[in-house]
Design an enzyme around this catalytic site. Structure first.
Site: not given
Length: 218
Positions: A22, A52, A56, A58, A62, A166, A178
């Site tokens: 990301w 992340h 992974h 979450d 988070h 989220h 994710e």
């Protein structure tokens, strides 16, 4: 690509040096600090990455202040029957498409989209991945889904709906996976095993996720 073993299909992406991540997150760096090939007594690597990275989980922490951290995850949430749902929409996952799948309370839902093909591009982040809209996130929350998995690095979009999606899912008690690679998996019902690293107070953690087809189930 998804990797097939005897009965299990590995739907995790391989963590590797310089892999796609990301934007703004720490990159994945894997450095050999001891190496048998160089005459050392053993081989040892140093890993540096964001929490992340790759495939992974979450945790609610988070995006929600004071919420559960990854080490507080009940393992049963991500162990058990799951359904892979194939999404045709090239832009986003919308309630209109979810309605026909008749999602049931407590299901673990893994969304297979055109994103899975993006994992072939290992180093370049694609900002236009298929994401869950806020409306679809609310739909999933209303149906009391227990876990949601997606095949790129965020349930929410890069350009829009990122944080709100989220918060909607995590606030409803839905744990998020994710970074799945579902390219080698067809829609249907499976047994899921996905456990993140047990990081104290962690907002998330890399995980190994595998599926096994449930006999006689489509």
């Amino acid at each position: 690509m998804s990797t097939y073993f005897d009965q299990w299909i590995d739907i995790s992406v391989t963590l590797c040096d310089g892999m796609v991540h990301w934007p703004g997150d720490p990159p994945v760096r894997i450095e050999r600090v001891q190496d048998l090939a160089k005459g050392d007594s053993h081989t040892l690597s140093q890993l540096t990455m964001g929490s992340h990275s790759g495939t992974h989980v979450d945790a609610p922490a988070h995006f929600l202040k004071g919420a559960a951290a990854v080490d507080e995850l009940d393992p049963g949430v991500l162990l058990g029957p799951a359904r892979v749902v194939e999404i045709d929409d090239m832009e986003s996952i919308k309630p209109e498409e979810l309605v026909r799948h008749r999602l049931r309370k407590g299901e673990r839902i893994l969304f297979k989209t055109h994103n899975s093909a993006l994992w072939k591009e290992r180093t370049e982040f694609n900002k236009d991945f298929v994401y869950i809209t806020v409306e679809a996130a609310s739909y999933l929350a209303e149906r009391d889904i227990s876990a949601v998995g997606v095949d790129y690095l965020s349930v929410g979009g890069y350009h829009k709906d990122g944080g709100e999606v989220h918060r909607t899912l995590l606030g409803a008690g839905i744990w998020i996976i994710e970074g799945l690679d579902l390219s080698g998996v067809s829609a249907g019902r499976y047994q899921l095993a996905c456990l993140p690293l047990k990081i104290g107070g962690g907002d998330g953690a890399p995980a190994r996720a595998v599926l096994r087809r449930l006999p006689g189930r489509k």
